[in-house]
Design an enzyme around this catalytic site. Structure first.
Site, mmCIF file in Angstrom:
data_model
loop_
_atom_site.group_PDB
_atom_site.id
_atom_site.type_symbol
_atom_site.label_atom_id
_atom_site.label_comp_id
_atom_site.label_asym_id
_atom_site.label_seq_id
_atom_site.Cartn_x
_atom_site.Cartn_y
_atom_site.Cartn_z
ATOM 1 N N LYS A 83 9.900 17.425 1.099
ATOM 2 C CA LYS A 83 9.260 16.750 -0.031
ATOM 3 C C LYS A 83 7.808 17.228 -0.115
ATOM 4 O O LYS A 83 7.064 17.193 0.876
ATOM 5 C CB LYS A 83 9.307 15.239 0.227
ATOM 6 C CG LYS A 83 9.612 14.420 -0.992
ATOM 7 C CD LYS A 83 9.792 12.962 -0.582
ATOM 8 C CE LYS A 83 9.918 12.084 -1.784
ATOM 9 N NZ LYS A 83 9.892 10.659 -1.430
HETATM 10 O O1 G3P Z 1 10.600 7.256 -3.860
HETATM 11 C C1 G3P Z 1 9.253 6.948 -4.056
HETATM 12 C C2 G3P Z 1 8.989 5.542 -3.743
HETATM 13 O O2 G3P Z 1 9.060 5.328 -2.377
HETATM 14 C C3 G3P Z 1 7.738 5.011 -4.301
HETATM 15 O O3 G3P Z 1 8.011 3.720 -4.629
HETATM 16 O O4 G3P Z 1 7.527 1.402 -5.209
HETATM 17 O O5 G3P Z 1 5.892 2.734 -3.822
HETATM 18 O O6 G3P Z 1 6.176 3.190 -6.244
HETATM 19 P P1 G3P Z 1 6.817 2.710 -4.997
#
Ligand code: G3P
Length: 218
Positions: A83
């Site tokens: 990633k």
């Molecule tokens: O896959 C990306 C994710 O982990 C981010 O999620 O909720 O932190 O925006 P969030």
């Protein structure tokens, strides 16, 4: 649409895997930091459970450093996907890793122009972050629709992973748009199969069955 789980927690991964519908895992530095374990050994544990793609993020912000970090990560298991953030340096790293046969997932994607260049660099996956766009009053799912349209125009094979999913509507919209993958937190995966009418229906069947048995035994 494939279902990935967005977590580095091994108990959540094992549980979701046991449901028989899990196709892969995405982690990020924030998720790994919650596990209080050496990230490499945590990723090894995850790869022992899930045979589909497991995303592991590099921390360097320069292409050379990204490629250097990616090599030992890719050796953890053949299903590791590297990633990398959607930057120019990330693009260069993705191009090189792709030429070395290492799959990449370009993350923190917030525009269709990023997604198009990511595909040109040969990335296997792109991750638009829908929840974080919603957080700034911008329709996250519109980005996914636009990337889908552009990728269809040119028969691009880079797979769209809808990321930063916060609720079941994000998941459903991803499927309506035709995204390849939704990566979903464990709490949201559980909500996907929950319906109060299913629970009420089961209770009514059980109650009626018990009543019949009591009547037959009297
Ligand atoms: O896959 C990306 C994710 O982990 C981010 O999620 O909720 O932190 O925006 P969030």
């Amino acid at each position: 649409m494939k279902l990935f789980i967005d977590t580095a927690n091994i108990d959540e991964i094992k549980k979701a895997h046991s449901y028989g519908v899990l196709d892969g895992v995405t982690t990020n530095p924030t998720l790994l930091s919650k596990e209080k374990n050496d990230p490499v050994s945590q990723l090894k544990k995850i790869c022992e459970v899930v045979k589909g793609p497991v995303s592991a993020e590099v921390m360097s912000q320069h292409a050379e450093g990204m490629v250097k970090e990616a090599k030992p990560l890719a050796e953890i298991s053949p299903n590791i996907v590297i990633k990398i953030p959607c930057t120019i340096e990330g693009l260069m790293a993705a191009k090189e890793l792709t030429s070395l046969g290492v799959k990449t997932n370009l993350t923190l994607c917030f525009s269709s122009s990023q997604a198009l260049l990511v595909a040109k660099a040969g990335a296997a996956f792109v991750s638009p972050f829908v929840g974080r766009l919603d957080d700034i009053s911008t329709e996250g799912m519109d980005l996914v629709s636009d990337i889908k349209l552009i990728y269809s125009n040119y028969s691009i094979s880079t797979e769209i992973i809808v990321a930063s999913i916060r609720h079941p509507i994000h998941f459903l919209e991803s499927a309506r748009i035709g995204a390849d993958i939704a990566t979903v937190p464990f709490s949201v995966i559980e909500k996907l199969m929950k319906h109060p009418l299913t629970d009420i229906g089961i209770k009514r069947f059980v109650d009626d069955w018990d009543r019949l048995n009591k009547e037959l035994n009297n």
